[in-house]
Design a protein around this motif. Sequence first.
Motif, PDB file in Angstrom:
ATOM      1  N   SER A  45       0.834  -1.200   0.000  1.00 56.26           N
ATOM      2  CA  SER A  45       0.000   0.000   0.000  1.00 56.26           C
ATOM      3  C   SER A  45       0.870   1.251   0.000  1.00 56.26           C
ATOM      4  N   ARG A  46       1.898   1.248   0.826  1.00 57.06           N
ATOM      5  CA  ARG A  46       2.791   2.405   0.903  1.00 57.06           C
ATOM      6  C   ARG A  46       3.494   2.640  -0.443  1.00 57.06           C
ATOM      7  N   GLU A  47       3.945   1.559  -1.075  1.00 62.09           N
ATOM      8  CA  GLU A  47       4.672   1.691  -2.339  1.00 62.09           C
ATOM      9  C   GLU A  47       3.766   2.175  -3.467  1.00 62.09           C
ATOM     10  N   PHE A  48       2.589   1.594  -3.594  1.00 62.85           N
ATOM     11  CA  PHE A  48       1.737   1.891  -4.740  1.00 62.85           C
ATOM     12  C   PHE A  48       0.973   3.210  -4.590  1.00 62.85           C
ATOM     13  N   SER A  49       0.852   3.726  -3.355  1.00 61.64           N
ATOM     14  CA  SER A  49       0.140   4.994  -3.164  1.00 61.64           C
ATOM     15  C   SER A  49       1.079   6.149  -2.835  1.00 61.64           C
ATOM     16  N   LYS A  50       2.353   5.967  -3.092  1.00 61.84           N
ATOM     17  CA  LYS A  50       3.336   7.003  -2.747  1.00 61.84           C
ATOM     18  C   LYS A  50       3.225   8.207  -3.668  1.00 61.84           C
ATOM     19  N   LYS A  51       2.933   7.972  -4.956  1.00 65.02           N
ATOM     20  CA  LYS A  51       2.887   9.052  -5.943  1.00 65.02           C
ATOM     21  C   LYS A  51       1.647   8.901  -6.818  1.00 65.02           C
ATOM     22  N   PRO A  52       1.206   9.980  -7.451  1.00 66.77           N
ATOM     23  CA  PRO A  52       0.053   9.894  -8.357  1.00 66.77           C
ATOM     24  C   PRO A  52       0.341   8.968  -9.536  1.00 66.77           C
ATOM     25  N   HIS A  53      -0.697   8.278 -10.009  1.00 66.03           N
ATOM     26  CA  HIS A  53      -0.522   7.385 -11.168  1.00 66.03           C
ATOM     27  C   HIS A  53      -1.812   7.355 -11.990  1.00 66.03           C
ATOM     28  N   ASP A 360      -4.793   2.048 -11.976  1.00 69.45           N
ATOM     29  CA  ASP A 360      -4.683   3.501 -12.095  1.00 69.45           C
ATOM     30  C   ASP A 360      -5.462   4.190 -10.987  1.00 69.45           C
ATOM     31  N   ALA A 361      -5.052   5.395 -10.642  1.00 70.44           N
ATOM     32  CA  ALA A 361      -5.728   6.162  -9.590  1.00 70.44           C
ATOM     33  C   ALA A 361      -5.836   7.616 -10.015  1.00 70.44           C
ATOM     34  N   TRP A 362      -6.798   8.313  -9.412  1.00 73.97           N
ATOM     35  CA  TRP A 362      -6.924   9.738  -9.718  1.00 73.97           C
ATOM     36  C   TRP A 362      -5.756  10.542  -9.154  1.00 73.97           C
ATOM     37  N   VAL A 363      -5.314  10.193  -7.971  1.00 71.66           N
ATOM     38  CA  VAL A 363      -4.088  10.816  -7.441  1.00 71.66           C
ATOM     39  C   VAL A 363      -3.279   9.690  -6.788  1.00 71.66           C
ATOM     40  N   LEU A 364      -3.287   9.628  -5.451  1.00 76.98           N
ATOM     41  CA  LEU A 364      -2.532   8.591  -4.758  1.00 76.98           C
ATOM     42  C   LEU A 364      -3.320   7.277  -4.682  1.00 76.98           C
ATOM     43  N   GLY A 365      -4.601   7.390  -4.409  1.00 76.40           N
ATOM     44  CA  GLY A 365      -5.490   6.238  -4.497  1.00 76.40           C
ATOM     45  C   GLY A 365      -5.246   5.139  -3.491  1.00 76.40           C
ATOM     46  N   TYR A 534     -12.798  10.835  -1.545  1.00 76.44           N
ATOM     47  CA  TYR A 534     -12.873  10.135  -2.830  1.00 76.44           C
ATOM     48  C   TYR A 534     -12.195  10.949  -3.936  1.00 76.44           C
ATOM     49  N   HIS A 535     -11.252  10.317  -4.662  1.00 71.97           N
ATOM     50  CA  HIS A 535     -10.559  10.928  -5.814  1.00 71.97           C
ATOM     51  C   HIS A 535      -9.836  12.216  -5.438  1.00 71.97           C
ATOM     52  N   SER A 536      -9.351  12.257  -4.219  1.00 73.45           N
ATOM     53  CA  SER A 536      -8.677  13.445  -3.693  1.00 73.45           C
ATOM     54  C   SER A 536      -7.236  13.103  -3.335  1.00 73.45           C
ATOM     55  N   ILE A 537      -6.407  14.138  -3.145  1.00 71.45           N
ATOM     56  CA  ILE A 537      -5.040  13.883  -2.676  1.00 71.45           C
ATOM     57  C   ILE A 537      -5.040  13.231  -1.296  1.00 71.45           C
ATOM     58  N   TYR A 538      -6.124  13.408  -0.542  1.00 71.06           N
ATOM     59  CA  TYR A 538      -6.181  12.888   0.826  1.00 71.06           C
ATOM     60  C   TYR A 538      -6.563  11.407   0.886  1.00 71.06           C
ATOM     61  N   ASP A 539      -6.810  10.776  -0.262  1.00 71.59           N
ATOM     62  CA  ASP A 539      -6.937   9.320  -0.299  1.00 71.59           C
ATOM     63  C   ASP A 539      -5.516   8.770  -0.297  1.00 71.59           C
ATOM     64  N   SER A 540      -4.908   8.804   0.877  1.00 72.65           N
ATOM     65  CA  SER A 540      -3.465   8.568   1.017  1.00 72.65           C
ATOM     66  C   SER A 540      -3.201   7.391   1.942  1.00 72.65           C
ATOM     67  N   HIS A 541      -1.942   6.966   1.960  1.00 75.45           N
ATOM     68  CA  HIS A 541      -1.544   5.863   2.840  1.00 75.45           C
ATOM     69  C   HIS A 541      -1.753   6.237   4.303  1.00 75.45           C
ATOM     70  N   ARG A 542      -1.487   7.486   4.644  1.00 75.23           N
ATOM     71  CA  ARG A 542      -1.670   7.910   6.031  1.00 75.23           C
ATOM     72  C   ARG A 542      -3.141   7.831   6.420  1.00 75.23           C
ATOM     73  N   TRP A 543      -4.041   8.320   5.551  1.00 73.18           N
ATOM     74  CA  TRP A 543      -5.480   8.237   5.854  1.00 73.18           C
ATOM     75  C   TRP A 543      -5.891   6.777   6.019  1.00 73.18           C
ATOM     76  N   MET A 544      -5.369   5.917   5.175  1.00 72.90           N
ATOM     77  CA  MET A 544      -5.718   4.499   5.262  1.00 72.90           C
ATOM     78  C   MET A 544      -5.284   3.913   6.592  1.00 72.90           C
ATOM     79  N   GLN A 545      -4.044   4.227   7.018  1.00 73.50           N
ATOM     80  CA  GLN A 545      -3.547   3.676   8.275  1.00 73.50           C
ATOM     81  C   GLN A 545      -4.319   4.200   9.479  1.00 73.50           C
ATOM     82  N   MET A 546      -4.764   5.450   9.412  1.00 71.58           N
ATOM     83  CA  MET A 546      -5.449   6.043  10.554  1.00 71.58           C
ATOM     84  C   MET A 546      -6.937   5.716  10.598  1.00 71.58           C
ATOM     85  N   TYR A 547      -7.605   5.730   9.444  1.00 72.02           N
ATOM     86  CA  TYR A 547      -9.064   5.664   9.434  1.00 72.02           C
ATOM     87  C   TYR A 547      -9.649   4.603   8.497  1.00 72.02           C
ATOM     88  N   GLY A 548      -9.013   4.386   7.359  1.00 71.45           N
ATOM     89  CA  GLY A 548      -9.593   3.463   6.390  1.00 71.45           C
ATOM     90  C   GLY A 548      -9.538   2.019   6.843  1.00 71.45           C
TER      91      GLY A 548
END
Length: 776
Positions: A45-53, A360-365, A534-548
């Motif tokens: 998750s950390r590797e694939f959501s590190k940068k926009p794709h 593919d993702a809109w940003v980090l995804g 959804y489809h925002s920069i905040y769909d991030s690894h940190r958000w996932m670890q804390m809340y998702g």
Amino acid sequence: MSIEKQHQKDHTLRDRFIFLILSLILVELCLSGSVPNRDKARNSSREFSKKPHIPGSQRDVILAKKILQFFQTELGISPTEEVIFQAGSTESRNATLQLTAEDRIDQPTAWIDVYYPELDTPKQQSVQVLNQDNQITWTANLAEEGDPLDEDAYSSRNDVPTWHYYSADGEAEGQLVYVNYGTKQDFEALLTAGVNLTGKIALARYGEVYRGIKVENAQIFGAVGLLMFTDIRDDGHITAQNGYATYPHGPARNPSSVQRGSSHMLYVYPGDLSTPGYPAYQNSSRQEPSNVLSIPSIPISWKTAKALIEESGLYTNSTSNKVVRVINRVDRAPAPIWNTMASIPGRISDEVVVLGCHRDAWVLGAADPVSGTVSLMEAVRAFGALLRTGWKPLRTILFTSWDAEEVGLVGSTEFGEDFAEWLSRYAVAYLNVDISAAGPRWLIYGTPSLNDLIRRTAQDIPHPTMEGRTLWDARHDKGFEKDRIGTQDSRPNSTGIQMLGLGSDHAVFLLRLGIAASDQMFKGVTEFDVPYHYHSIYDSHRWMQMYGDPGFYKHIAVAKHLGLMALRLADSLILPLNTSHGASALDDYLTSVETRFNTTNFHGLRKSIHTLQTASAELEREKNEAELNFHATLAGNSPSFSSRIFDSTSSESYVLPYHPYSGWLSQFMGQTSFMVFEEEIRQSYIRVANANKKSMMFDRGFLSDEGLQERPWFKNLMVGPDREQGEAESMHRNGYEGAPFPALAEALQSGNNKRVEYETQRLRDLLEGLSVKLRS
């Protein structure tokens, strides 16, 4: 046969049986222990959501190659750079078609297919307020702000503009009008109130209906542009107004977050805009798209929407005092996308189980789609562990990492159009995953023929976080606050499994090719769930670890369910597709349509449904009898082996709802030629194979070459993507969700009695024809 030879035969069979039991034990270990693995899931998750794709980007192709390398490593495939093929080339065609050829490769394979759909490149997006002299008095900040506390989101805040894919290129000016959710009813209410929408810029909040429907409605009612914002009033209890800090300092929505997305008429046809119904090769002929709209649209944040309302003078009026200018400049041209594929060949050549998730993702995804990608990867790890024991599936398994889903289900659709004949002939089922973890409740979608497999598999998998409960129980979980997690939701649901629509990569398989399909995810659904960015920069690894999904337990639960369903589809002697459940659901479908349109004039159609139900019940009995006959035939040819393999105690000890002999059957068929089978055994297996083929073809029986009258890309007449209807509707049709009997429903909506009669007869002909095929 001599006593000595019989003894040798029984000894060999017992050895194979012992191998089977070891394999079954390994399956249980793989699906409940170190494989899948939470730490590996977190690292992926950390590797694939590190940068926009986003689709077509450099990062997109880098991740496509990473997935290829992952498939090669886990499935024991020799690495090579010579497996990236241009779609339509001989190499690309053979990579898929050889999976079911008589001379197929007997080892796992992996490759990348490159398609060339039309993709957008954003050039300029702007929202301005003008005074009476046409001078700019205010310009919106369209970028998401980011916060250094979430490093990945902050570093990506300017990488992907906030825009709508496949929105019209152009500029529009007009007074601003607030149109609520932008549904047809919302626009009609404004007209009734005397608001003139012609030449205006519509301001709509997200929700209720798909983006493209909002834009289509705005265009129909005379607006020249549309702005969409995420309204925190729809976030329920977890808001700043209720004392929660905004992300990344707390769980409430960051007010600068923006929902990107596509805004064309996906519900007319998905996939590449310019090649509907056929694959987008690099040299394909192109058509003028018929599913794009003519007015520009742009997404904005809640924070920007509030400022725009104030700056334009919309607060106290139905129409703003000032003129708003919307600029949306994009370039559109064919560009490459990359579908990464891998296969495990089966013992038999003509049945294939397909699993997939887009990449593919809109940003980090981190949630969309990295969580799904991670779950798929962990399932692949489990299959790789099985392969290293010498196990081989009865049926071929095809893993897929789709590209360009976010802009219109493009990668999967192009593959489905490219290999339509092959998939129609060989695909057993398609198991999709997209967002596997973004909230507390497990949602499961599927065609009714898969309901039993979905449920029984979920009941065999532990709840991700609560002892003594199962994944099936997680359908009722809700809430962010600790005392709400795990509480029961009393909403009635006859099966607990929802109807599939158009929301992800299953679409081409189910809605065009008639292949049984499923999808699953953990998601927030109540007012006490943490808002998902959804489809925002905040769909991030940190958000996932804390809340998702703190701890990545849900990622693993989905991986287990996905993997075990695939294993049971691949290794059960009798395919776990229940045609009786599929036929029974049609009664509920028709009742839904009758209730929706307040009519009961479909007695003939209901009779045809009951005919199919009878034929399906007969097929299920034949499947059971074919299986028992196969057991008995084997027992007659090898009594000592049979007495061991069919012992009820050994079967029950592994708590698997499908008989454990199927893995042995793989070995038996792989090591014994049909030429030396006794004729009785050969005939008993042919009976099993014929029953399986009829099960596979059940959902194909709902297809019409003509398709839906107004949307002929969609061929399935039993289920299709809904399309927002008129004011007579008791509920909004949001463009994503599945609707029963879509052609009949659209005929009823039209008010054309001849069209209703035609669609009714079309359904009857399909149902009665399918009944005949099931009995043949």
